[in-house]
Design a protein around this motif. Sequence first.
Motif, short mmCIF file in Angstrom:
data_model
loop_
_atom_site.label_atom_id
_atom_site.label_comp_id
_atom_site.label_asym_id
_atom_site.label_seq_id
_atom_site.Cartn_x
_atom_site.Cartn_y
_atom_site.Cartn_z
N TYR A 34 0.75 -1.28 0.11
CA TYR A 34 0.20 0.03 -0.16
C TYR A 34 0.81 1.15 -0.47
O TYR A 34 1.67 1.71 0.98
CB TYR A 34 -0.95 0.35 1.20
N ALA A 85 -6.26 7.48 9.72
CA ALA A 85 -7.46 6.86 9.73
C ALA A 85 -7.30 5.26 8.51
O ALA A 85 -7.92 4.71 8.46
CB ALA A 85 -8.27 7.70 8.12
N PHE A 86 -6.48 5.43 7.92
CA PHE A 86 -5.74 4.10 7.29
C PHE A 86 -5.62 2.96 8.26
O PHE A 86 -6.29 2.03 7.95
CB PHE A 86 -4.72 4.67 6.59
N ARG A 87 -4.29 3.19 9.29
CA ARG A 87 -4.33 2.20 10.16
C ARG A 87 -5.74 2.05 10.45
O ARG A 87 -5.67 0.56 11.00
CB ARG A 87 -3.86 3.06 11.34
N TYR A 107 -9.35 1.57 10.23
CA TYR A 107 -10.31 0.39 9.12
C TYR A 107 -9.63 -0.87 8.82
O TYR A 107 -9.75 -1.55 9.11
CB TYR A 107 -10.46 1.42 8.16
N TYR A 108 -8.33 -0.07 8.47
CA TYR A 108 -7.38 -1.58 8.32
C TYR A 108 -7.53 -2.42 9.06
O TYR A 108 -7.39 -4.03 8.93
CB TYR A 108 -6.16 -1.22 7.52
N LYS A 130 -11.36 -3.38 10.83
CA LYS A 130 -12.09 -3.71 9.70
C LYS A 130 -11.80 -5.09 8.48
O LYS A 130 -12.01 -5.70 7.96
CB LYS A 130 -13.63 -3.02 8.51
N HIS A 131 -10.09 -4.20 8.03
CA HIS A 131 -10.26 -4.67 6.60
C HIS A 131 -9.32 -6.10 6.64
O HIS A 131 -9.71 -6.95 6.04
CB HIS A 131 -9.44 -3.85 5.72
N ASP A 154 -13.19 -3.94 -0.75
CA ASP A 154 -13.52 -3.24 0.49
C ASP A 154 -12.23 -1.67 0.66
O ASP A 154 -11.92 -0.66 1.02
CB ASP A 154 -12.87 -3.36 2.02
N ASN A 192 -12.41 1.86 0.44
CA ASN A 192 -12.38 2.38 1.73
C ASN A 192 -11.56 2.83 2.51
O ASN A 192 -11.77 3.71 3.39
CB ASN A 192 -13.21 1.19 2.09
N TYR A 193 -10.31 2.28 2.84
CA TYR A 193 -9.17 3.42 2.81
C TYR A 193 -8.40 3.45 2.10
O TYR A 193 -7.14 3.91 2.88
CB TYR A 193 -9.02 1.65 4.23
N SER A 194 -8.29 2.62 0.93
CA SER A 194 -6.89 3.77 0.02
C SER A 194 -7.34 3.45 -0.15
O SER A 194 -6.60 2.80 -2.09
CB SER A 194 -5.77 1.86 0.25
#
Length: 100
Positions: free
Chosen positions: A8, A16-18, A20-21, A24-25, A81, A84-86
């Motif tokens: 990534y 926010a990335f961290r 969600y990742y 959730k991911h 998905d 949503n974060y990347s």
Amino acid sequence: MHCLTVLYPTPDDPSAFRAYYVDKHVPLAATLPSLVRHHYAFPQRLGPGEAPFCIFQAFFSDAAAMDAALGSEIGRKVAADVPNYSPKGATLCHFKIEGA
């Protein structure tokens, strides 16, 4: 053993990335069919050039198992998905584990 590696780029909002990742991911990706093991990390640069912001590796018994997992309903949900974060996407590669 066969490895799927996902790299990534640095996101505009690393926090926010961290969040969600990790929350959730990764739990979603952990449900991929035939997944033997997985791990992720936020690497630091060593030497010239940029390190990816995040790396994920998923291990399967062979390439056919990986292909089936990615083509499954869960595999499609995992792929869908990512934005949503990347929003910048990801680079994927895969390889047969060689050597000891």
